[in-house]
Design a protein around this motif. Structure first.
Motif, mmCIF file in Angstrom:
data_model
loop_
_atom_site.group_PDB
_atom_site.id
_atom_site.type_symbol
_atom_site.label_atom_id
_atom_site.label_comp_id
_atom_site.label_asym_id
_atom_site.label_seq_id
_atom_site.Cartn_x
_atom_site.Cartn_y
_atom_site.Cartn_z
ATOM 1 N N SER A 273 1.600 -3.402 9.928
ATOM 2 C CA SER A 273 0.777 -4.596 9.742
ATOM 3 C C SER A 273 1.364 -5.789 10.503
ATOM 4 O O SER A 273 2.579 -5.993 10.534
ATOM 5 C CB SER A 273 0.688 -4.932 8.254
ATOM 6 O OG SER A 273 0.013 -6.159 8.065
ATOM 7 N N GLN B 170 -6.292 -2.769 -1.193
ATOM 8 C CA GLN B 170 -5.232 -3.735 -0.940
ATOM 9 C C GLN B 170 -3.901 -3.112 -1.351
ATOM 10 O O GLN B 170 -3.816 -2.432 -2.377
ATOM 11 C CB GLN B 170 -5.449 -5.009 -1.760
ATOM 12 C CG GLN B 170 -4.337 -6.032 -1.604
ATOM 13 C CD GLN B 170 -4.419 -7.171 -2.607
ATOM 14 O OE1 GLN B 170 -5.274 -7.160 -3.497
ATOM 15 N NE2 GLN B 170 -3.547 -8.145 -2.467
ATOM 16 N N VAL C 110 0.558 -9.328 1.285
ATOM 17 C CA VAL C 110 -0.754 -9.304 0.638
ATOM 18 C C VAL C 110 -1.392 -7.925 0.794
ATOM 19 O O VAL C 110 -1.969 -7.378 -0.151
ATOM 20 C CB VAL C 110 -1.666 -10.392 1.223
ATOM 21 C CG1 VAL C 110 -3.041 -10.343 0.571
ATOM 22 C CG2 VAL C 110 -1.050 -11.763 1.046
ATOM 23 N N GLY C 111 -1.319 -7.361 1.983
ATOM 24 C CA GLY C 111 -1.776 -5.994 2.212
ATOM 25 C C GLY C 111 -3.263 -5.771 2.059
ATOM 26 O O GLY C 111 -3.707 -4.677 1.680
ATOM 27 N N LEU C 112 -4.067 -6.777 2.383
ATOM 28 C CA LEU C 112 -5.515 -6.680 2.164
ATOM 29 C C LEU C 112 -6.130 -5.605 3.055
ATOM 30 O O LEU C 112 -5.910 -5.575 4.274
ATOM 31 C CB LEU C 112 -6.166 -8.036 2.449
ATOM 32 C CG LEU C 112 -7.608 -8.208 1.978
ATOM 33 C CD1 LEU C 112 -7.680 -8.117 0.459
ATOM 34 C CD2 LEU C 112 -8.162 -9.549 2.456
ATOM 35 N N ASP C 113 -6.898 -4.703 2.444
ATOM 36 C CA ASP C 113 -7.629 -3.644 3.165
ATOM 37 C C ASP C 113 -6.720 -2.801 4.055
ATOM 38 O O ASP C 113 -7.131 -2.350 5.131
ATOM 39 C CB ASP C 113 -8.756 -4.259 4.023
ATOM 40 C CG ASP C 113 -9.820 -4.938 3.197
ATOM 41 O OD1 ASP C 113 -10.037 -4.528 2.043
ATOM 42 O OD2 ASP C 113 -10.437 -5.902 3.690
ATOM 43 N N SER D 215 -0.787 -4.568 -2.458
ATOM 44 C CA SER D 215 -0.026 -5.731 -2.889
ATOM 45 C C SER D 215 1.428 -5.303 -3.080
ATOM 46 O O SER D 215 1.748 -4.528 -3.988
ATOM 47 C CB SER D 215 -0.593 -6.281 -4.198
ATOM 48 O OG SER D 215 0.121 -7.419 -4.609
ATOM 49 N N TYR E 3 -4.851 -1.836 -4.977
ATOM 50 C CA TYR E 3 -5.912 -2.460 -5.771
ATOM 51 C C TYR E 3 -7.283 -2.196 -5.161
ATOM 52 O O TYR E 3 -7.473 -2.341 -3.948
ATOM 53 C CB TYR E 3 -5.697 -3.970 -5.862
ATOM 54 C CG TYR E 3 -4.664 -4.379 -6.883
ATOM 55 C CD1 TYR E 3 -4.951 -4.372 -8.252
ATOM 56 C CD2 TYR E 3 -3.384 -4.767 -6.487
ATOM 57 C CE1 TYR E 3 -3.998 -4.736 -9.193
ATOM 58 C CE2 TYR E 3 -2.432 -5.140 -7.426
ATOM 59 C CZ TYR E 3 -2.746 -5.121 -8.772
ATOM 60 O OH TYR E 3 -1.800 -5.476 -9.701
ATOM 61 N N ASP F 78 -10.200 -13.350 -9.868
ATOM 62 C CA ASP F 78 -10.710 -12.767 -8.634
ATOM 63 C C ASP F 78 -12.195 -13.082 -8.474
ATOM 64 O O ASP F 78 -12.945 -13.103 -9.451
ATOM 65 C CB ASP F 78 -10.519 -11.250 -8.649
ATOM 66 C CG ASP F 78 -9.096 -10.841 -8.341
ATOM 67 O OD1 ASP F 78 -8.264 -11.733 -8.103
ATOM 68 O OD2 ASP F 78 -8.821 -9.628 -8.336
#
Length: 246
Positions: free
Chosen positions: A32, A78, A44-47, A80, A232, A110
């Motif tokens: 990432s 995600q 954060v690791g979104l998607d 996280s 998540y 959220d």
């Protein structure tokens, strides 16, 4: 689900999914280009997780039956990921925001986004539910998920009051900042704060209107070198009206 959340005990299907997801999660986080936040202590690791739309990963089926959920298309989860020392001060957030993260677990709902220069809170991402699946084994005090028991009903009432007599199709464009802030204050004063640590093979399913956050990393907490990783899922609903439960 009864109440604001349900914590699933160890299940073979959940454990198999977590085992298949972990190496792909570590690889995705390594590749990432998104910078870590909170002084380098949070990805954060979104998607980021390369799961399939049916939730499967690495040839392992998503454990819909174990979770009691109806199969539906899923986004990439995600990832996280929290590291020792979380949270730390950083240039990207104010001192007040850092204190709130440190003392109130960065508690949030959220679906609300800060819109425009005045950062008005509006419901722009109405999720159906919030599912957290831990991918690796950490100590219970390694920045666990935190939730406030009874918060969903308080937030629902506050949001409905803020929407007032406006047509439901306009609810996503209404500034709910004041109502949300007041409701959150009430929750802190009246609702029990509960830490919800989980281990691989377990999971936590939260009601979409639950106030929740992440606890600071405790002194002496332990985790693997890759940090504490939770995948998540938050599938989007069709409307704000459906999201608020009217």
């Amino acid at each position: 689900m009864v109440g604001d959340w349900h914590r699933f005990e160890a299940d073979p299907g959940l454990a198999a999914w977590a085992r298949a997801a972990l190496p792909l999660a570590i690889e995705a986080l390594h590749n990432s280009e998104e910078p870590r936040r909170c002084g380098g202590t949070w990805d954060v690791g979104l998607d980021l997780l390369p799961n399939e739309p049916d939730g499967s990963i690495g040839g392992v089926a998503f454990p819909w039956a174990a979770l009691g959920l109806t199969p539906q298309p899923l986004h990439r989860a995600q990832l996280s990921t929290v590291y020792p020392g979380y949270p730390q001060p950083s240039d990207e957030e104010t001192e007040a925001a850092y204190r709130f993260r440190l003392t109130r677990d960065a508690a949030h709902l959220d679906g609300l986004l800060a819109i425009g220069p005045d950062r008005q809170r509006m419901v722009k991402e109405p999720h159906g539910w919030i599912l957290g699946i831990p991918l690796n084994d950490c100590s219970a005090d390694a920045a666990p998920l935190v939730a406030w028991q009874g918060s969903a009903n308080i937030l629902r009432a506050a949001l409905l009051a803020a929407f007032g007599d406006s047509p439901p199709e306009q609810w996503g464009d209404i500034d709910v900042t004041a109502a949300y802030t007041a409701a959150r204050r009430q929750i802190f004063e009246t609702c029990p704060r509960v830490e919800l640590p989980t281990r691989p093979g377990e999971a936590t399913l939260m009601h979409r209107l639950t106030l929740h956050g992440v606890a600071p990393w405790a002194k002496g907490a332990t985790a693997p070198a890759e940090g504490r990783i939770i995948a998540y899922f938050r599938p989007v609903m069709g409307s704000v009206q459906e999201w608020v439960g009217v």
